[in-house]
Design an enzyme around this catalytic site. Structure first.
Site, short mmCIF file in Angstrom:
data_model
loop_
_atom_site.label_atom_id
_atom_site.label_comp_id
_atom_site.label_asym_id
_atom_site.label_seq_id
_atom_site.Cartn_x
_atom_site.Cartn_y
_atom_site.Cartn_z
CE LYS A 1 -53.53 114.20 -2.81
NZ LYS A 1 -53.18 114.86 -3.98
NE ARG B 1 -49.63 113.08 -11.00
CZ ARG B 1 -49.60 113.45 -9.75
NH1 ARG B 1 -48.91 112.98 -8.80
NH2 ARG B 1 -50.55 114.35 -9.23
CE1 TYR C 1 -39.03 88.55 14.43
CE2 TYR C 1 -40.02 90.63 14.09
CZ TYR C 1 -39.91 89.20 14.31
OH TYR C 1 -41.26 88.91 14.66
CG MET D 1 -47.16 93.92 12.37
SD MET D 1 -48.11 92.41 11.66
CE MET D 1 -47.36 91.82 10.31
C1 LIG Z 1 -52.65 116.23 -3.69
C2 LIG Z 1 -52.75 117.28 -4.88
C3 LIG Z 1 -52.44 118.71 -4.36
C4 LIG Z 1 -52.28 118.87 -2.89
O1 LIG Z 1 -50.89 118.78 -2.86
P1 LIG Z 1 -49.95 119.00 -1.63
O2 LIG Z 1 -48.92 119.18 -1.91
O3 LIG Z 1 -50.45 118.13 -0.28
O4 LIG Z 1 -50.38 120.64 -1.25
C5 LIG Z 1 -53.11 119.76 -5.15
N1 LIG Z 1 -53.28 119.58 -6.33
C6 LIG Z 1 -53.24 118.35 -6.88
C7 LIG Z 1 -53.51 117.95 -8.42
C8 LIG Z 1 -52.99 117.04 -6.15
O5 LIG Z 1 -53.00 115.90 -6.67
#
Ligand SMILES: *Cc1c(COP(=O)(O)O)cnc(C)c1O
Length: 358
Positions: free
Chosen positions: A35, A130, A255, A303
């Site tokens: 992702k 969640r 800055y 930046m």
């Molecule tokens: C992002 C995610 C993972 C992977 O997590 P890592 O800590 O990067 O290994 C696994 N399961 C779910 C549901 C996630 O959202």
């Protein structure tokens, strides 16, 4: 000519890290989490390097569609599932496998009868609070899904840990037990473990593991580097010196004039800043490599540029190579200096940074 700021991605390291997942979880199938553009590494190249995993996981439908359009035929789980009928239909068209975590989704699924064979991942909320159904609702939801001709059986069952990166954490033990108790007696493959659990919670491995950050060679644990865990970092972030100048005692830098020079020295200006994803909150003293030698960040990150104290690196010249993180300067260390986690650093590398395969 390469642009000033670029990231080199070592795809051999991805394969090495996958072999580490396999050695930790030899019995489990692997769902590689790619992702957020492969944690900033470029989703398609990472998918390419991981061709022989059992499935990919992305967060959103559009990420899954991008993989399909690029020709990937593997199973693809969509971790956030869908939130309306239209999105669910897109999932079906592209043969993506949604995580089903809410009654809203269940009701949408129940309205669709003309399609068959959709694989889903039924998510139980065991304490993360969640996504996921409450354990008390599981039995009912499972039965309702089982009545949908659309859904391929047996249904896959999953949960996600809140604290797997904390050694001997009581909450993780509770989550494992609650999940196992909830799904006990129901058929379907199980999946619990993210990277931290793969590395630290053997009792959670089950049928499928879901490694993310460890595939990129990054440690899920604070205060430990990926290299210390036997992983190889995939991303090296580079730039170059674009100016060198002396400063005298009493001068300030950057800055806000927040850094005051106490003893005359030589400054190096590096073409990288928060516009590239270098952390705005990196503190004075954050290590930076100039020609492979450690120097310190001074002043505020802007930046497009940062300033370093070249100090002892007297032979440095404009155009010389600078490394912000990589094999010899762990991104985990930069995260500590910036009060963040390495996930945010690699995910935050921006479009301006050219990604180059090695
Ligand atoms: C992002 C995610 C993972 C992977 O997590 P890592 O800590 O990067 O290994 C696994 N399961 C779910 C549901 C996630 O959202």
């Amino acid at each position: 000519m390469t642009p000033a700021a670029f990231a080199v991605l070592t795809l051999d390291a991805v394969r090495h890290n996958l072999s580490k997942v396999r050695s930790c979880a030899p019995e489990a199938k692997i769902m590689a989490v790619i992702k957020a553009n492969g944690y900033g590494h470029g989703m398609l190249r990472i998918a390419e390097a991981l061709q022989d995993v059992d499935a990919f996981a992305v967060a959103r439908v559009d990420e899954g569609m991008r993989l399909r359009k690029a020709g990937f035929k593997q199973r693809i789980a969509v971790l956030e599932g869908f939130s309306c009928t239209e999105e669910f239909e897109e999932l079906l068209t592209y043969q993506l496998e949604p995580v089903v975590h809410s009654f809203t989704q269940l009701e949408i699924i129940e309205t669709i009868t003309e399609v068959q064979g959709c694989n889903i991942w039924l998510k139980i909320d065991t304490g993360m609070n969640r996504l996921g159904f409450k354990p008390a609702d599981f039995d009912l939801v499972y039965q309702r899904l089982n009545c949908c001709s659309l859904i391929k059986q047996p249904i896959n069952l999953m949960t996600h840990f809140a604290n797997a990166d904390v050694a001997n954490d009581a909450k993780t033990l509770q989550q494992i037990k609650l999940f196992n108790d909830t799904v006990d007696g129901f058929i379907g493959e199980r999946s619990l473990a993210n990277s931290a659990a793969i590395l630290a919670w053997e009792q959670s491995l089950s049928d499928w593991v879901r490694p993310g950050v460890m595939l990129y060679g990054i440690s899920p644990f604070p205060e430990v580097t990926g290299q210390q865990l036997g992983l190889r970092p995939v991303m090296e972030l580079h730039s170059r010196l674009i100016a060198i100048k002396p400063v005298a005692a009493g001068d300030t830098v950057g800055y806000g004039g927040s850094w005051l020079c106490e003893k005359s020295t030589t400054l190096g200006i590096v073409a990288i800043g928060y516009g590239d994803g270098y952390p705005r909150y990196a503190k004075v003293g954050t290590p930076v490599l100039v020609n492979g030698q450690r120097v310190e960040l001074i002043g505020r990150v802007s930046m497009d540029m940062i300033t370093v104290d070249l100090g002892v690196v007297t032979e440095a010249k404009v155009g010389d190579s600078v490394t912000l993180w990589g094999e010899t300067l762990p991104v985990e260390e930069i995260a500590l200096w910036s009060d963040t986690i390495p996930y945010t650093l690699v995910c935050g590398v921006t479009q301006r940074v050219q990604l180059i395969d090695k």
